[in-house]
Design a protein around this motif. Structure first.
Motif, PDB file in Angstrom:
ATOM      1  N   ASP A  87       0.845  -1.200   0.000  1.00 13.03           N
ATOM      2  CA  ASP A  87       0.000   0.000   0.000  1.00 13.03           C
ATOM      3  C   ASP A  87       0.877   1.247   0.000  1.00 13.03           C
ATOM      4  O   ASP A  87       0.526   2.261  -0.615  1.00 13.03           O
ATOM      5  N   LEU A  88       2.020   1.163   0.704  1.00 19.20           N
ATOM      6  CA  LEU A  88       2.923   2.303   0.805  1.00 19.20           C
ATOM      7  C   LEU A  88       4.364   1.846   0.631  1.00 19.20           C
ATOM      8  O   LEU A  88       4.824   0.932   1.323  1.00 19.20           O
TER       9      LEU A  88
ATOM     10  N   ILE B  11       8.263   8.480 -10.959  1.00 24.36           N
ATOM     11  CA  ILE B  11       7.149   7.576 -10.652  1.00 24.36           C
ATOM     12  C   ILE B  11       6.612   7.801  -9.246  1.00 24.36           C
ATOM     13  O   ILE B  11       5.686   7.108  -8.821  1.00 24.36           O
ATOM     14  N   ALA B  12       7.184   8.769  -8.528  1.00 24.30           N
ATOM     15  CA  ALA B  12       6.786   8.987  -7.133  1.00 24.30           C
ATOM     16  C   ALA B  12       5.487   9.792  -7.054  1.00 24.30           C
ATOM     17  O   ALA B  12       5.256  10.717  -7.829  1.00 24.30           O
ATOM     18  N   ASP B  13       4.645   9.443  -6.085  1.00 27.44           N
ATOM     19  CA  ASP B  13       3.467  10.251  -5.767  1.00 27.44           C
ATOM     20  C   ASP B  13       3.879  11.464  -4.948  1.00 27.44           C
ATOM     21  O   ASP B  13       3.259  12.517  -5.033  1.00 27.44           O
ATOM     22  N   LEU B  14       4.925  11.293  -4.137  1.00 31.09           N
ATOM     23  CA  LEU B  14       5.451  12.385  -3.339  1.00 31.09           C
ATOM     24  C   LEU B  14       6.960  12.240  -3.258  1.00 31.09           C
ATOM     25  O   LEU B  14       7.472  11.174  -2.891  1.00 31.09           O
TER      26      LEU B  14
ATOM     27  N   GLN C 132       7.020  -0.709  -8.647  1.00 31.28           N
ATOM     28  CA  GLN C 132       6.225   0.412  -9.111  1.00 31.28           C
ATOM     29  C   GLN C 132       4.727   0.143  -9.188  1.00 31.28           C
ATOM     30  O   GLN C 132       3.949   1.032  -9.532  1.00 31.28           O
TER      31      GLN C 132
ATOM     32  N   ARG D   9       0.819   1.066  -4.307  1.00 29.98           N
ATOM     33  CA  ARG D   9      -0.316   1.984  -4.425  1.00 29.98           C
ATOM     34  C   ARG D   9       0.073   3.427  -4.144  1.00 29.98           C
ATOM     35  O   ARG D   9      -0.527   4.357  -4.681  1.00 29.98           O
ATOM     36  N   LYS D  10       1.044   3.642  -3.288  1.00 31.76           N
ATOM     37  CA  LYS D  10       1.533   4.985  -2.996  1.00 31.76           C
ATOM     38  C   LYS D  10       3.051   4.931  -2.868  1.00 31.76           C
ATOM     39  O   LYS D  10       3.590   4.115  -2.125  1.00 31.76           O
ATOM     40  N   ILE D  11       3.743   5.805  -3.623  1.00 28.90           N
ATOM     41  CA  ILE D  11       5.208   5.798  -3.647  1.00 28.90           C
ATOM     42  C   ILE D  11       5.724   7.140  -3.133  1.00 28.90           C
ATOM     43  O   ILE D  11       5.399   8.199  -3.677  1.00 28.90           O
ATOM     44  N   ILE D  12       6.542   7.080  -2.088  1.00 33.44           N
ATOM     45  CA  ILE D  12       7.167   8.264  -1.506  1.00 33.44           C
ATOM     46  C   ILE D  12       8.674   8.045  -1.513  1.00 33.44           C
ATOM     47  O   ILE D  12       9.145   6.958  -1.152  1.00 33.44           O
TER      48      ILE D  12
END
Length: 316
Positions: free
Chosen positions: A255-256, A292-295, A273, A276-279
């Motif tokens: 998920d993270l 490809i990062a969400d944050l 990749q 579901r959420k990439i930081i």
């Protein structure tokens, strides 16, 4: 309604999260029959859990000597069941699961699709290929097509079912069996298994040393996650190779995902990749991982991460 067989992953007392995912993935193909390969008495313990997860039937393929055998008990049981009542077979992707899938395909003269991320009612399956850059739909033939499903790729959606328990006589060992002469179980810590973790903290070359990975471990413990590593970090002996994520390591779909000092080489991103959420935290603002990062946080991991851990602990 047709039968679909699911090979149960378990630790003797409980079924694993990936088994719940496999049952969910298999449900579009028909009524799920969960196949438990275990020592005597284990299947009875697991049957209520499997019924809750969605198994209409539970096959107890048990034998006292299973600890001394590898691969063939699973292959024997599934191939005999499918030969008597043909139907698709679903196993967990990985070194063991993929070998079982390949052997079953040869015995049953059916096609096999490995590392799928979804299965459809028409027996096609979704795959994420070329470093997860392309999504495809693949078809497979034969009376008992075999699918190995990527752990973490499908969210479990339990639907209670009957879970009727039936004993199945498992063939004894033959000269074809590998004989286990010694066994040293892996020492498990308090962190979840990497491929099944909902939170994964991955460290790269940017952590600088084996000691630097203590920071990744501290963040993982604060979030209840697992620790992974890039190939560069493993090659530099910063972290054990069993935790490598990527094309030549393990594939994770948490998920993270939080990457610390990870540059974003395709070798690594191909294995994470689908998170579901990439930081990510990296001091190089041009690092490919930011694409490809969400944050993304541009900064020193040794400043950012301790502050993050302190904030997490303060919120408890």
């Amino acid at each position: 309604m047709s039968t679909v067989y699911v090979l149960v992953e378990h630790d003797d007392a409980t079924i694993t999260d990936v088994t719940k995912e496999l049952i969910t993935a298999a449900r579009p193909l028909g009524e799920v029959t969960a196949v438990v390969i275990a020592a005597p008495g284990i299947a009875g313990t697991l049957a209520p859990q499997l019924a809750e997860a969605g198994a209409e039937a539970v096959i107890a393929a048990e034998a006292a000597d299973l600890a001394d055998r590898l691969i063939l008990p699973q292959v024997d049981a599934l191939s005999m069941l499918a030969a008597a009542t043909p139907g698709p077979i679903v196993v967990a992707a990985g070194p063991t699961g993929n070998e079982i899938a390949g052997r079953l395909a040869a015995r049953l003269a059916s096609g096999v699709l490995c590392d799928v991320v979804g299965i459809n009612a028409d027996r096609t399956a979704s795959q994420s290929v070329f470093g997860d850059s392309i999504q495809i739909s693949a078809a497979v033939g034969g009376a008992s097509p075999i699918y190995s499903v990527r752990p973490g790729a499908i969210e479990a959606a339990p639907v209670a079912a009957a879970g009727a328990l039936t004993a199945f006589p498992l063939p004894g060992a033959t000269t074809k069996d590998v004989t286990v002469t010694g066994f040293a179980p892996a020492i498990r810590g308090n962190r979840p298994e990497l491929t099944q973790a909902k939170v994964v903290i991955a460290g790269g070359r940017g952590l600088g040393s084996a000691e630097g990975f203590a920071l990744a471990e501290q963040l993982a413990d604060a979030l209840g996650g697992a620790v992974g590593a890039t190939r560069d970090a493993v090659d530099l002996e910063y972290y054990d190779g069993v935790y490598q994520i990527g094309q030549t390591g393990q594939t994770v779909s948490p998920d993270l995902y939080i990457g610390l000092g990870v540059s974003g080489a395709i070798q690594h991103t191909s294995g994470m990749q689908t998170a579901r959420k990439i930081i990510v935290v990296n001091n190089d603002e041009d690092a490919p991982i930011f694409q490809i990062a969400d944050l993304g946080v541009v900064g020193d991991v040794f400043e950012v991460v301790p502050a993050l851990i302190n904030e997490i602990n303060a919120q408890r």
